[in-house]
Motif scaffolding. Structure first.
Motif, PDB file in Angstrom:
ATOM      1  N   LEU A   1      11.407 -48.433  -5.791  1.00 47.28           N
ATOM      2  CA  LEU A   1      10.772 -47.952  -4.797  1.00 47.28           C
ATOM      3  C   LEU A   1      11.929 -47.532  -3.894  1.00 47.28           C
ATOM      4  O   LEU A   1      11.813 -46.298  -3.276  1.00 47.28           O
ATOM      5  N   GLY A   2      12.847 -48.158  -3.576  1.00 46.19           N
ATOM      6  CA  GLY A   2      13.813 -47.849  -2.628  1.00 46.19           C
ATOM      7  C   GLY A   2      14.697 -46.620  -3.208  1.00 46.19           C
ATOM      8  O   GLY A   2      14.884 -45.558  -2.613  1.00 46.19           O
ATOM      9  N   ALA A   3      14.804 -46.321  -4.522  1.00 49.47           N
ATOM     10  CA  ALA A   3      15.410 -45.138  -5.181  1.00 49.47           C
ATOM     11  C   ALA A   3      14.859 -44.068  -4.817  1.00 49.47           C
ATOM     12  O   ALA A   3      15.311 -42.984  -4.576  1.00 49.47           O
ATOM     13  N   TYR A   4      13.416 -44.166  -5.183  1.00 45.64           N
ATOM     14  CA  TYR A   4      12.415 -43.030  -5.120  1.00 45.64           C
ATOM     15  C   TYR A   4      12.497 -42.674  -3.504  1.00 45.64           C
ATOM     16  O   TYR A   4      12.093 -41.333  -3.286  1.00 45.64           O
ATOM     17  N   LEU A   5      12.439 -43.541  -2.790  1.00 46.75           N
ATOM     18  CA  LEU A   5      12.265 -43.167  -1.170  1.00 46.75           C
ATOM     19  C   LEU A   5      13.577 -42.431  -0.860  1.00 46.75           C
ATOM     20  O   LEU A   5      13.543 -41.485  -0.143  1.00 46.75           O
ATOM     21  N   MET A   6      14.702 -42.744  -1.454  1.00 40.99           N
ATOM     22  CA  MET A   6      15.930 -42.209  -0.996  1.00 40.99           C
ATOM     23  C   MET A   6      15.820 -40.710  -1.511  1.00 40.99           C
ATOM     24  O   MET A   6      16.227 -39.737  -0.645  1.00 40.99           O
ATOM     25  N   ILE A   7      15.534 -40.472  -2.652  1.00 37.92           N
ATOM     26  CA  ILE A   7      15.259 -39.136  -3.177  1.00 37.92           C
ATOM     27  C   ILE A   7      14.176 -38.315  -2.377  1.00 37.92           C
ATOM     28  O   ILE A   7      14.505 -37.076  -2.234  1.00 37.92           O
ATOM     29  N   LEU A   8      13.260 -38.903  -2.300  1.00 34.88           N
ATOM     30  CA  LEU A   8      12.226 -38.147  -1.399  1.00 34.88           C
ATOM     31  C   LEU A   8      12.902 -37.773   0.076  1.00 34.88           C
ATOM     32  O   LEU A   8      12.394 -36.641   0.546  1.00 34.88           O
ATOM     33  N   VAL A   9      13.326 -38.691   0.719  1.00 33.32           N
ATOM     34  CA  VAL A   9      14.217 -38.236   1.935  1.00 33.32           C
ATOM     35  C   VAL A   9      15.137 -36.979   1.849  1.00 33.32           C
ATOM     36  O   VAL A   9      14.926 -35.923   2.600  1.00 33.32           O
ATOM     37  N   VAL A  10      15.706 -37.142   0.742  1.00 38.85           N
ATOM     38  CA  VAL A  10      16.846 -35.924   0.512  1.00 38.85           C
ATOM     39  C   VAL A  10      16.053 -34.624   0.352  1.00 38.85           C
ATOM     40  O   VAL A  10      16.268 -33.436   0.973  1.00 38.85           O
ATOM     41  N   VAL A  11      15.100 -34.656  -0.630  1.00 38.18           N
ATOM     42  CA  VAL A  11      14.531 -33.597  -0.866  1.00 38.18           C
ATOM     43  C   VAL A  11      13.506 -33.026   0.317  1.00 38.18           C
ATOM     44  O   VAL A  11      13.662 -31.645   0.547  1.00 38.18           O
ATOM     45  N   ALA A  12      12.954 -33.863   1.127  1.00 31.08           N
ATOM     46  CA  ALA A  12      12.050 -33.323   2.071  1.00 31.08           C
ATOM     47  C   ALA A  12      13.037 -33.039   3.001  1.00 31.08           C
ATOM     48  O   ALA A  12      12.754 -31.805   4.005  1.00 31.08           O
ATOM     49  N   GLY A  13      14.294 -33.496   3.476  1.00 28.88           N
ATOM     50  CA  GLY A  13      15.086 -33.002   4.448  1.00 28.88           C
ATOM     51  C   GLY A  13      15.631 -31.445   3.942  1.00 28.88           C
ATOM     52  O   GLY A  13      15.803 -30.713   4.903  1.00 28.88           O
ATOM     53  N   LEU A  14      15.825 -31.299   2.684  1.00 27.08           N
ATOM     54  CA  LEU A  14      16.157 -30.178   2.168  1.00 27.08           C
ATOM     55  C   LEU A  14      15.225 -29.084   2.384  1.00 27.08           C
ATOM     56  O   LEU A  14      15.596 -27.721   3.018  1.00 27.08           O
ATOM     57  N   LEU A  15      13.988 -29.302   2.174  1.00 28.25           N
ATOM     58  CA  LEU A  15      12.910 -28.259   2.446  1.00 28.25           C
ATOM     59  C   LEU A  15      12.746 -27.971   3.498  1.00 28.25           C
ATOM     60  O   LEU A  15      12.351 -26.789   3.927  1.00 28.25           O
ATOM     61  N   THR A  16      12.847 -28.961   4.344  1.00 33.05           N
ATOM     62  CA  THR A  16      12.634 -28.717   5.830  1.00 33.05           C
ATOM     63  C   THR A  16      13.680 -27.778   6.692  1.00 33.05           C
ATOM     64  O   THR A  16      13.261 -26.797   7.121  1.00 33.05           O
ATOM     65  N   GLY A  17      14.919 -28.091   6.069  1.00 37.99           N
ATOM     66  CA  GLY A  17      16.153 -27.266   6.641  1.00 37.99           C
ATOM     67  C   GLY A  17      15.906 -26.044   6.107  1.00 37.99           C
ATOM     68  O   GLY A  17      16.231 -24.836   6.940  1.00 37.99           O
ATOM     69  N   LEU A  18      15.374 -25.672   4.837  1.00 36.61           N
ATOM     70  CA  LEU A  18      15.098 -24.225   4.519  1.00 36.61           C
ATOM     71  C   LEU A  18      14.283 -23.693   5.205  1.00 36.61           C
ATOM     72  O   LEU A  18      14.428 -22.510   5.477  1.00 36.61           O
ATOM     73  N   GLY A  19      13.249 -24.343   5.417  1.00 41.51           N
ATOM     74  CA  GLY A  19      11.876 -23.714   6.069  1.00 41.51           C
ATOM     75  C   GLY A  19      12.510 -23.220   7.534  1.00 41.51           C
ATOM     76  O   GLY A  19      12.158 -22.116   7.809  1.00 41.51           O
ATOM     77  N   PHE A  20      13.142 -24.070   8.107  1.00 43.33           N
ATOM     78  CA  PHE A  20      13.736 -23.685   9.716  1.00 43.33           C
ATOM     79  C   PHE A  20      14.523 -22.493   9.527  1.00 43.33           C
ATOM     80  O   PHE A  20      14.532 -21.587  10.533  1.00 43.33           O
TER      81      PHE A  20
END
Length: 334
Positions: A48-67
């Motif tokens: 679960l921790g490994a998936y949460l880490m990759i989820l945070v990275v991908v969500a941060g990247l997509l949010t940054g691209l959107g901005f």
């Protein structure tokens, strides 16, 4: 005959094959992370921790691209209008001598075409929406498979191995270990190559002041998963943006990056990073990509090199089966 049957099955069940491949990609990335976390917490929490880490990275990247896209949209629109004017003046001069107003007429014709074919374009858009749903379904299935591959891949492998006759288990084990080493090495290697390509393209586009440099660098990262073909396509898109916003001179420089980056990838990155994992001649890689694209389109282009490299590594491992190897590991997909 067996190869033809495998190809027909792959063609018939292409979405499932893609989903399993995506699951293996995620497994190659997250399995080492989950194994490290297992040292300090239960296996379930580690996964679960490994998936949460990759989820945070991908969500941060997509949010940054959107901005970034939202912030640069007014600038891009203004530069696009001025860029069209510069392109018109460039084409009206020698040696092109395009008739003044030709581009304006072309824009009017495109608008008329869109108005006249609105219904067919709408049907194409609805078809595209259906394909998006299929893509999301495949991605969900790949993610579902990866959870079990990461959490209990070795038990799944042992179960499959134990269904075989006792005399065939050793060869199955050796082939599976070689296949996983090659596939996981290829996945990590191609990701590293894609990251380096994206960084180089992003730096170049920033230096040339091309708008949307970061989204275009991300496009380069995704395209790099198709060896030798993806990067030129992504840079062609970047050159089109440069032509519309910065003018012909900048677009020509971006086109020159296709040659430079192709030389770096073909003579430096691929031999150094991918050579140890894939161990295929560049000609074999190129032919595999083209053959895969002809057979299965973009999916075949992506899957061709890892498939050929896995088959080659398994063949080599089985050839060396009779040689003394010392202690053998009993683990498969780990």
């Amino acid at each position: 005959m067996a190869a033809y049957a495998a190809f027909m099955l792959l063609d018939r069940f292409q979405p499932i094959a893609v989903a399993v491949f995506l699951g293996l990609v995620v497994t190659a990335l997250l399995r080492p992370v989950a194994d490290r976390l297992t040292r300090v917490m239960p296996r379930g929490l580690a996964v679960l921790g490994a998936y949460l880490m990759i989820l945070v990275v991908v969500a941060g990247l997509l949010t940054g691209l959107g901005f970034l896209v939202a912030h640069q949209e007014p600038v891009v629109a203004a530069q696009f209008d001025s860029g069209i004017g510069r392109l018109e003046h460039f084409l009206e001069a020698a040696p092109f001598h395009v008739r003044p107003g030709a581009l304006t007429g072309l824009q009017h014709k495109i608008g008329s075409f869109v108005s006249a074919h609105r219904s067919s374009l709408l049907q194409s858009a609805l078809s595209g929406a259906t394909q998006v749903v299929e893509i999301l379904t495949v991605a969900a299935l790949g993610l579902f498979c990866s959870v079990f591959f990461v959490s209990s891949g070795e038990r799944m492998w042992a179960f499959c191995r134990d269904q075989l006759p006792v005399g065939r288990r050793e060869g199955f084990q050796l082939g599976g270990q070689a296949a996983w080493r090659t596939l996981s090495g290829y996945i990590r290697g191609i990701i590293l190559v894609a990251v380096i390509n994206a960084v180089l393209v992003g730096i170049a586009l920033f230096a040339l002041r091309v708008p949307l440099a970061v989204p275009l660098a991300v496009l380069e990262f995704v395209a790099a998963f198709v060896p030798f073909i993806g990067s030129p396509v992504a840079l062609a898109v970047a050159s089109a943006v440069a032509l519309a916003t910065r003018g012909p001179a900048t677009a020509i420089i971006v086109l020159a990056l296709i040659v430079v980056l192709g030389q770096i990838e073909g003579h430096l990155l691929q031999p150094l990073i991918m050579g140890w994992a894939v161990r295929l001649h560049p000609v074999v890689v190129a032919v595999s990509v083209i053959a895969g694209s002809i057979a299965l389109g973009i999916v075949g282009a992506v899957l061709a090199v890892p498939a050929v490299s896995v088959v080659w590594s398994v063949t080599q491992a089985l050839r060396q089966r009779a040689a003394p190897t010392g202690g053998k590991s009993s683990r498969g997909i780990t």
